[in-house]
Design a protein around this motif. Structure first.
Motif, short mmCIF file in Angstrom:
data_model
loop_
_atom_site.label_atom_id
_atom_site.label_comp_id
_atom_site.label_asym_id
_atom_site.label_seq_id
_atom_site.Cartn_x
_atom_site.Cartn_y
_atom_site.Cartn_z
N HIS A 119 -22.83 -8.43 28.04
CA HIS A 119 -24.14 -8.34 27.38
C HIS A 119 -24.70 -9.71 27.01
N HIS A 127 -23.20 -5.11 18.61
CA HIS A 127 -23.47 -3.77 19.16
C HIS A 127 -22.20 -2.91 19.08
N GLU A 162 -28.23 -13.24 25.07
CA GLU A 162 -27.99 -13.00 23.64
C GLU A 162 -26.55 -13.38 23.32
N ASN A 177 -24.93 -11.32 20.83
CA ASN A 177 -24.62 -10.29 19.83
C ASN A 177 -23.90 -9.06 20.39
ZN ZN Z 1 -27.99 -7.40 22.09
#
Ligand code: ZN
Length: 138
Positions: free
Chosen positions: A81, A91, A85, A87
């Motif tokens: 992911h 998630h 990003e 993050n």
């Molecule tokens: Zn994200």
């Protein structure tokens, strides 16, 4: 049947924080005037949670360590992911801590078991995010 809606806004100083929002939910319940019904409280973002547990700082440290073992924040490049990003861990942490809680309202109060408190769990903070409160009943 009455229906009441309110948003709570957060901008945490840290990437990860747990905030006891029980007083905010009790305030919303008073504002709603609803005495018998159901309250739904959900995070409106996919990197934060709303959950029920104990307001005990040792437990909150345990959550932090446990979640970091399951989905460590770093290295960022371990996650698919994290192309644009950083993050992905947030998630995953949110997924296990849950999106929402639903609480019964009886005699104008949150009908909790012993020690139950409602928390906002932030996993990718330092920006504006919100929680939805929806209360229905009469
Ligand atoms: Zn994200």
């Amino acid at each position: 049947m009455k229906s009441f809606r309110k948003e709570l806004w957060f901008e945490t100083r840290n990437r990860r924080e747990y905030i006891n929002i029980t007083p905010d939910i009790e305030k919303a319940l008073t504002e709603s005037g609803i005495k018998e019904g159901i309250a739904l409280i959900n995070a409106m973002h996919i990197t934060s949670s709303v959950f029920i547990n104990d307001d005990e700082t040792g437990l909150h440290k345990d959550f932090e360590l446990w979640l970091e073992k399951l989905a460590p924040e770093k290295p960022y490049n371990q996650y698919h992911h994290n192309g644009f990003e950083d993050n992905a861990d947030a998630h995953l942490k949110r997924q296990i801590m849950g999106r929402e809680v639903c609480v019964a309202i009886t005699n104008g109060k949150l009908d909790f078991g012993p020690w139950e408190q409602i928390f906002y769990g932030e996993f990718d903070g330092k920006r504006k995010k919100r929680v939805l409160i929806k209360i229905v009943g009469e």
